[in-house]
Design a protein around this motif. Structure first.
Motif, PDB file in Angstrom:
ATOM      1  N   ASN A   1     -43.347  -9.655  -3.230  1.00 60.19           N
ATOM      2  CA  ASN A   1     -41.881  -9.778  -2.925  1.00 60.19           C
ATOM      3  C   ASN A   1     -41.966  -8.937  -2.382  1.00 60.19           C
ATOM      4  O   ASN A   1     -42.162  -7.638  -2.274  1.00 60.19           O
ATOM      5  N   THR A   2     -41.079  -9.387  -1.055  1.00 59.30           N
ATOM      6  CA  THR A   2     -40.636  -8.301  -0.103  1.00 59.30           C
ATOM      7  C   THR A   2     -39.377  -8.273   0.278  1.00 59.30           C
ATOM      8  O   THR A   2     -38.388  -9.946   0.160  1.00 59.30           O
ATOM      9  N   VAL A   3     -38.451  -7.628   0.367  1.00 59.60           N
ATOM     10  CA  VAL A   3     -37.114  -7.835   0.436  1.00 59.60           C
ATOM     11  C   VAL A   3     -36.270  -6.410   1.362  1.00 59.60           C
ATOM     12  O   VAL A   3     -37.083  -5.714   2.105  1.00 59.60           O
ATOM     13  N   SER A   4     -35.219  -6.507   1.750  1.00 64.02           N
ATOM     14  CA  SER A   4     -34.751  -5.962   3.213  1.00 64.02           C
ATOM     15  C   SER A   4     -33.706  -5.487   2.043  1.00 64.02           C
ATOM     16  O   SER A   4     -32.999  -5.748   1.922  1.00 64.02           O
ATOM     17  N   LEU A   5     -33.353  -4.209   2.570  1.00 65.20           N
ATOM     18  CA  LEU A   5     -32.196  -3.032   1.698  1.00 65.20           C
ATOM     19  C   LEU A   5     -31.361  -2.849   3.306  1.00 65.20           C
ATOM     20  O   LEU A   5     -30.088  -1.708   3.245  1.00 65.20           O
ATOM     21  N   TYR A   6     -31.174  -4.045   4.616  1.00 61.83           N
ATOM     22  CA  TYR A   6     -30.333  -3.724   5.359  1.00 61.83           C
ATOM     23  C   TYR A   6     -30.551  -2.447   6.392  1.00 61.83           C
ATOM     24  O   TYR A   6     -31.752  -1.898   6.115  1.00 61.83           O
ATOM     25  N   GLU A   7     -29.880  -2.219   7.181  1.00 62.19           N
ATOM     26  CA  GLU A   7     -30.567  -1.833   7.894  1.00 62.19           C
ATOM     27  C   GLU A   7     -29.185  -0.639   8.095  1.00 62.19           C
ATOM     28  O   GLU A   7     -28.229  -0.121   7.355  1.00 62.19           O
ATOM     29  N   ARG A   8     -29.812   0.566   8.769  1.00 65.04           N
ATOM     30  CA  ARG A   8     -28.905   2.412   9.316  1.00 65.04           C
ATOM     31  C   ARG A   8     -29.330   2.391  10.713  1.00 65.04           C
ATOM     32  O   ARG A   8     -30.199   1.938  11.231  1.00 65.04           O
ATOM     33  N   ASP A   9     -28.105   2.704  11.321  1.00 61.44           N
ATOM     34  CA  ASP A   9     -28.529   3.486  12.945  1.00 61.44           C
ATOM     35  C   ASP A   9     -28.091   4.181  12.767  1.00 61.44           C
ATOM     36  O   ASP A   9     -27.436   5.446  12.317  1.00 61.44           O
ATOM     37  N   CYS A  10     -29.196   4.780  13.688  1.00 59.92           N
ATOM     38  CA  CYS A  10     -29.424   6.385  13.622  1.00 59.92           C
ATOM     39  C   CYS A  10     -30.027   6.796  14.958  1.00 59.92           C
ATOM     40  O   CYS A  10     -30.810   7.290  15.701  1.00 59.92           O
ATOM     41  N   SER A  11     -28.387   6.106  15.557  1.00 65.81           N
ATOM     42  CA  SER A  11     -28.753   6.828  17.626  1.00 65.81           C
ATOM     43  C   SER A  11     -28.550   7.762  17.858  1.00 65.81           C
ATOM     44  O   SER A  11     -28.944   8.403  18.691  1.00 65.81           O
ATOM     45  N   ALA A  12     -27.466   7.789  16.579  1.00 65.31           N
ATOM     46  CA  ALA A  12     -27.009   9.729  17.346  1.00 65.31           C
ATOM     47  C   ALA A  12     -27.640  10.370  17.322  1.00 65.31           C
ATOM     48  O   ALA A  12     -27.510  11.398  16.169  1.00 65.31           O
ATOM     49  N   GLN A  13     -28.938  10.998  18.021  1.00 68.15           N
ATOM     50  CA  GLN A  13     -29.701  12.173  17.941  1.00 68.15           C
ATOM     51  C   GLN A  13     -30.675  13.283  19.436  1.00 68.15           C
ATOM     52  O   GLN A  13     -29.361  12.283  20.383  1.00 68.15           O
TER      53      GLN A  13
ATOM     54  N   GLN B   1     -33.758 -11.118  -3.357  1.00 69.25           N
ATOM     55  CA  GLN B   1     -32.552 -10.631  -1.483  1.00 69.25           C
ATOM     56  C   GLN B   1     -30.966 -10.723  -1.695  1.00 69.25           C
ATOM     57  O   GLN B   1     -29.901 -10.100  -1.181  1.00 69.25           O
ATOM     58  N   GLU B   2     -31.109 -11.785  -2.687  1.00 67.09           N
ATOM     59  CA  GLU B   2     -28.870 -12.091  -2.785  1.00 67.09           C
ATOM     60  C   GLU B   2     -28.582 -11.652  -3.440  1.00 67.09           C
ATOM     61  O   GLU B   2     -27.354 -11.461  -3.727  1.00 67.09           O
ATOM     62  N   GLN B   3     -29.383 -10.884  -4.496  1.00 66.91           N
ATOM     63  CA  GLN B   3     -28.348  -9.900  -5.248  1.00 66.91           C
ATOM     64  C   GLN B   3     -28.196  -8.461  -5.442  1.00 66.91           C
ATOM     65  O   GLN B   3     -27.565  -7.828  -5.391  1.00 66.91           O
ATOM     66  N   ILE B   4     -28.429  -7.826  -3.773  1.00 67.78           N
ATOM     67  CA  ILE B   4     -28.426  -6.845  -3.227  1.00 67.78           C
ATOM     68  C   ILE B   4     -27.326  -6.539  -2.342  1.00 67.78           C
ATOM     69  O   ILE B   4     -27.138  -7.208  -1.259  1.00 67.78           O
ATOM     70  N   PRO B   5     -26.571  -6.213  -3.290  1.00 66.83           N
ATOM     71  CA  PRO B   5     -25.197  -5.570  -2.209  1.00 66.83           C
ATOM     72  C   PRO B   5     -25.501  -4.697  -0.820  1.00 66.83           C
ATOM     73  O   PRO B   5     -25.831  -4.382  -1.072  1.00 66.83           O
ATOM     74  N   LEU B   6     -24.232  -5.294  -0.067  1.00 63.74           N
ATOM     75  CA  LEU B   6     -23.788  -4.763   0.706  1.00 63.74           C
ATOM     76  C   LEU B   6     -22.588  -4.395   0.385  1.00 63.74           C
ATOM     77  O   LEU B   6     -21.310  -4.970   0.710  1.00 63.74           O
ATOM     78  N   ARG B   7     -22.047  -2.856   0.378  1.00 59.13           N
ATOM     79  CA  ARG B   7     -20.377  -2.854   0.334  1.00 59.13           C
ATOM     80  C   ARG B   7     -20.118  -1.920   0.474  1.00 59.13           C
ATOM     81  O   ARG B   7     -20.925  -0.746   0.632  1.00 59.13           O
ATOM     82  N   GLY B   8     -18.846  -1.617   2.288  1.00 54.35           N
ATOM     83  CA  GLY B   8     -18.493  -0.372   2.361  1.00 54.35           C
ATOM     84  C   GLY B   8     -19.383   0.022   3.821  1.00 54.35           C
ATOM     85  O   GLY B   8     -20.027  -0.357   4.182  1.00 54.35           O
ATOM     86  N   HIS B   9     -19.206   1.595   3.540  1.00 54.22           N
ATOM     87  CA  HIS B   9     -19.850   2.532   5.051  1.00 54.22           C
ATOM     88  C   HIS B   9     -19.917   3.451   4.213  1.00 54.22           C
ATOM     89  O   HIS B   9     -18.887   3.985   4.348  1.00 54.22           O
ATOM     90  N   ALA B  10     -21.176   4.098   4.757  1.00 59.19           N
ATOM     91  CA  ALA B  10     -22.149   5.459   4.453  1.00 59.19           C
ATOM     92  C   ALA B  10     -22.045   6.199   5.836  1.00 59.19           C
ATOM     93  O   ALA B  10     -22.932   5.359   7.063  1.00 59.19           O
TER      94      ALA B  10
ATOM     95  N   PRO C   1     -23.213   0.235   7.174  1.00 61.21           N
ATOM     96  CA  PRO C   1     -24.322  -0.490   7.882  1.00 61.21           C
ATOM     97  C   PRO C   1     -23.713  -0.138  10.252  1.00 61.21           C
ATOM     98  O   PRO C   1     -23.253   0.744   9.547  1.00 61.21           O
ATOM     99  N   ALA C   2     -25.037  -1.227  10.826  1.00 60.49           N
ATOM    100  CA  ALA C   2     -25.207  -0.232  11.940  1.00 60.49           C
ATOM    101  C   ALA C   2     -23.316  -0.945  12.791  1.00 60.49           C
ATOM    102  O   ALA C   2     -23.227  -1.411  11.962  1.00 60.49           O
ATOM    103  N   PRO C   3     -22.498  -0.149  13.723  1.00 57.76           N
ATOM    104  CA  PRO C   3     -21.259  -0.157  13.507  1.00 57.76           C
ATOM    105  C   PRO C   3     -21.450  -1.765  14.682  1.00 57.76           C
ATOM    106  O   PRO C   3     -22.708  -2.012  15.431  1.00 57.76           O
ATOM    107  N   GLY C   4     -20.573  -3.097  14.478  1.00 53.26           N
ATOM    108  CA  GLY C   4     -20.495  -3.850  15.105  1.00 53.26           C
ATOM    109  C   GLY C   4     -22.365  -5.430  14.630  1.00 53.26           C
ATOM    110  O   GLY C   4     -22.299  -5.791  15.778  1.00 53.26           O
ATOM    111  N   MET C   5     -22.448  -4.721  13.461  1.00 55.11           N
ATOM    112  CA  MET C   5     -23.837  -5.760  13.502  1.00 55.11           C
ATOM    113  C   MET C   5     -23.445  -6.983  12.662  1.00 55.11           C
ATOM    114  O   MET C   5     -22.974  -6.758  11.601  1.00 55.11           O
ATOM    115  N   SER C   6     -23.680  -8.068  13.163  1.00 53.13           N
ATOM    116  CA  SER C   6     -23.321  -9.707  13.146  1.00 53.13           C
ATOM    117  C   SER C   6     -24.008  -9.578  11.892  1.00 53.13           C
ATOM    118  O   SER C   6     -25.130  -9.820  11.845  1.00 53.13           O
TER     119      SER C   6
END
Ligand code: MV4
Length: 661
Positions: free
Chosen positions: A220-232, A325-334, A243-248
């Motif tokens: 089984n393989t799942v994604s726990l969504y994205e991180r935006d690390c552009s500020a470097q 995959q369906e059970q993995i929440p995505l809530r708010g912004h960190a 999540p990443a700003p502006g990600m649809s």
């Protein structure tokens, strides 16, 4: 589940792994270098073993020694954290050979992703999107030029063996290609011993977006969504968010799918991160895969509510993924920021020294501090200068930014240079707040991020003056019953009328001469304003300046330099200090005679008091400078030979002093 694991790392990540183990009832074995004998990870672990001298190559990178500790301590598994041995094929292999579980992917997956150009070829076959380009074997300059012309300019020439931005050349037009190629090959040959290059379409202002993936041994393989690390900055991440700003929703799903495809293509198991660069229109392209837990994993934990180290341990023990995959929440912004011991005003030069102060904001469910250090620890040149990560969560990005700014304003670090205020300027800057972040943001916004120093608020001068007077009184006094309360000390500030004194203070280029008057009740009057100071533990001071009430903090480094924290800023206040060398040097030379003709401007102790060596006894003013006369040894001040305000000739005896036997 394992009952005991070894953590082959140090610093904040070692501490973070220990925290999860403690929660799960897994015993922890720390390893440490001689420089880290008293480090936080050593103190937190259930047991700790020394594996060598300070240099990483002789300690944290010694897979043989670490495996020996694993065997001797009875650990069933090794968690490598990030850096050090975490992506070392040989170490993973040696663990397997020793019958110890390596908490990471299979050796073959580490190997497959270790070679950047081979990984790209593999990903191409797996249908993972790549930047349009040429990754072929044929390195004939004519052939490479044709490919560049086909791709269309601007193109990027990259050394195949490169990484971290080294060996890259942007080429704007066909006519410049040959010269740039030759220069790139030269650099690649001298840096990596291999002049093979690849040519890609150059993305202008790309974003660095990475996907957290997890795979189990059941396939089984799942994604726990994205991180935006552009500020470097120079390929060093500074801020990460999820999540990443502006990600649809659609693009998140597409990137998650591509990342899972990438993981499946190499038989991945455990935690991994698939890095993409994305252009302004939302196209994304595979860059590389990191086969370990990453520094920035906490932002993913904050938005999903999962503990990724727990996931790693479960999977390594053979359990299936905890969620579908369906059970993995995505809530708010960190948002996470990396707090480094470095000096932003000196080109981000790493800063070493002792952490005189290290006071993070209070941790809450929305504010998390992952740190590997504590106040009093030394920051050594041997390891990465990251002191801590500060991670905040909010219902949305704006609230998370606000909360981050608040948390940064509360962070107090002294003793080593640090980037706390730089981070606050970055998070507070309009381009960052708008979410329009790309990998060039920090370089481009230098003017916003390095403004001229702000004016020094008068309350900062007042705090510094109060702190200096407080310190003088404390040194002058016989130990009081409550050492934190200078007002409890009858310290003999005597005067007919009011004693005035001038304090010369400096913050950067700003100079301030304060007129400090000592009132009979022990309070001060600074530049005409009555100042009442209340000192609390931890170097906190509450000030009532006229009718204005302010709170600040300070640390005295003992060399006439105060670090003052107020309103989210740190001010380095230098005192042109007559006490600077108090009590130093040859005792017999520290006389109690007037060093030059002058005027007595302060008598600092009550006649009859017992004082320690070096305690300031009185202050003279001569040639517009203040000079402190200090006790040459421990003893008793029987009396002063002159009164306040009196003029004294050079060489005059000033104090009747009785040394202790
Ligand atoms: C790029 C790019 C633009 N276009 N490739 C830099 C390090 C290496 N791992 C990949 N890098 C880049 N590759 C194309 N075709 C811009 C960068 C880049 C970058 C990428 C990710 C994070 C930060 C970066 C900073 C500067 C350049």
């Amino acid at each position: 589940m394992f009952t005991k694991i070894l953590i082959a790392n140090r610093g904040e990540i070692a501490c973070r792994i220990i925290a999860t183990c403690r929660r799960l009832g897994v015993r922890t074995v720390a390893v440490y270098s001689q420089a880290d004998a008293r480090a936080r990870h050593v103190r937190l672990a259930d047991e700790a073993w020394c594996v060598g001298p300070a240099a990483s190559a002789e300690s944290y990178l010694r897979s043989d020694k670490i495996l020996q500790v694993a065997r001797d301590s009875g650990a069933q598994a090794v968690h490598p954290g990030y850096g050090f041995l975490s992506e070392n094929e040989g170490f993973a292999q040696a663990c397997a050979a020793a019958g110890i579980v390596f908490i990471g992917p299979p050796v073959a997956a580490i190997r497959a992703m270790g070679s950047k150009s081979a990984a790209k070829a593999l990903m191409d076959r797996a249908g993972v999107p790549l930047v349009p380009g040429y990754h072929g074997e044929d390195q004939d300059p004519q052939r490479l030029q044709e490919q560049a012309d086909r791709i269309g300019y601007p193109v990027l020439i990259k050394a195949s063996a490169g990484g971290g931005g080294k060996g890259m050349r942007v080429v704007e037009r066909s006519a410049d290609f040959a010269a740039s190629l030759a220069s790139c090959q030269r650099e690649a040959r001298s840096s990596f011993g291999d002049d093979k290059v690849l040519v890609e379409k150059y993305l202008v202002r790309p974003r660095h977006i990475e996907i957290q993936v997890f795979a189990d041994t059941q396939g089984n393989t799942v994604s726990l969504y994205e991180r935006d690390c552009s500020a470097q900055r120079r390929h060093q991440k500074v801020v990460e968010e999820a999540p990443a700003p502006g990600m649809s929703v659609e693009r998140r799903a597409a990137m998650g799918q591509a990342a899972c495809d990438a993981a499946r293509a190499v038989g991945y198991v455990g935690a991994g991160t698939v890095e993409f660069i994305a252009d302004a229109s939302g196209n994304f392209f595979f860059m590389e895969m990191n086969t370990r837990l990453q520094v920035e994993h906490p932002v993913t934990e904050m938005i999903t509510g999962q503990d990724l180290v727990e996931w790693q341990l479960r999977i390594a023990a053979g359990a299936p993924l905890p969620l579908t995959q369906e059970q993995i929440p995505l809530r708010g912004h960190a948002i996470e920021v990396r707090i480094y011991a470095e000096d932003p005003d000196k080109g981000f030069l790493p800063s070493i020294g002792t952490l005189q102060r290290f006071v993070p904001p209070p941790a809450t469910p929305q504010v998390r501090i992952d740190s590997g250090v504590e106040q009093g620890d030394a920051v050594s040149p041997h390891y990465d200068p990251m002191l801590a990560k500060l991670i905040v969560w909010g219902e949305n990005r704006d609230l998370a930014c606000e909360s981050m700014l608040q948390a940064l304003a509360q962070f107090r670090i002294a003793g080593v240079g640090n980037n706390v205020e730089f981070l606050a300027r970055l998070i507070g800057s309009p381009p960052f707040r708008s979410g329009a972040i790309d990998t060039g943001l920090i370089e481009r916004e230098r003017d916003l991020l390095f403004p001229p120093p702000p004016p020094v608020p008068s309350a900062v001068w007042a705090l510094a003056a109060s702190a200096l007077v407080d310190a003088e009184r404390a040194r002058a006094a016989v130990p009081a019953s409550d050492p934190h309360s200078p007002w409890a000390v009858a310290d003999g500030w005597r005067g007919n009328g009011t004693l005035h004194r001038r304090l010369h203070l400096q913050v950067g280029d700003a100079e301030q001469v304060l007129d400090v008057a000592y009132a009979a009740d022990g309070t001060l009057n600074i530049d005409g304003a009555p100042v009442q100071a209340r000192v609390h533990a931890g170097g906190q001071m509450e000030l009532l300046i006229g009718a204005e009430r302010v709170t600040g903090w300070w640390v005295d480094d003992g060399n006439a330099v105060l670090q003052v924290f107020m309103g989210g800023h740190r001010y380095t206040v230098v005192h042109a200090d007559p006490l600077l060398h108090a009590g130093e040097g040859d005792e017999s030379a520290a006389g109690l005679q007037a060093p030059m003709p002058g005027k007595i401007i302060a008598l600092l102790v009550e006649p009859g008091s017992r004082v320690e060596k070096g305690a300031p006894l009185l202050v003279m003013e001569a040639m517009k400078m203040e000079h402190s006369i200090c006790a040459p040894a421990a003893g008793t001040v029987n009396s002063f030979c002159f009164a306040l305000g009196e003029q004294v000739p050079e060489g005059a005896e000033l104090v009747e002093f009785e040394r202790e036997a």
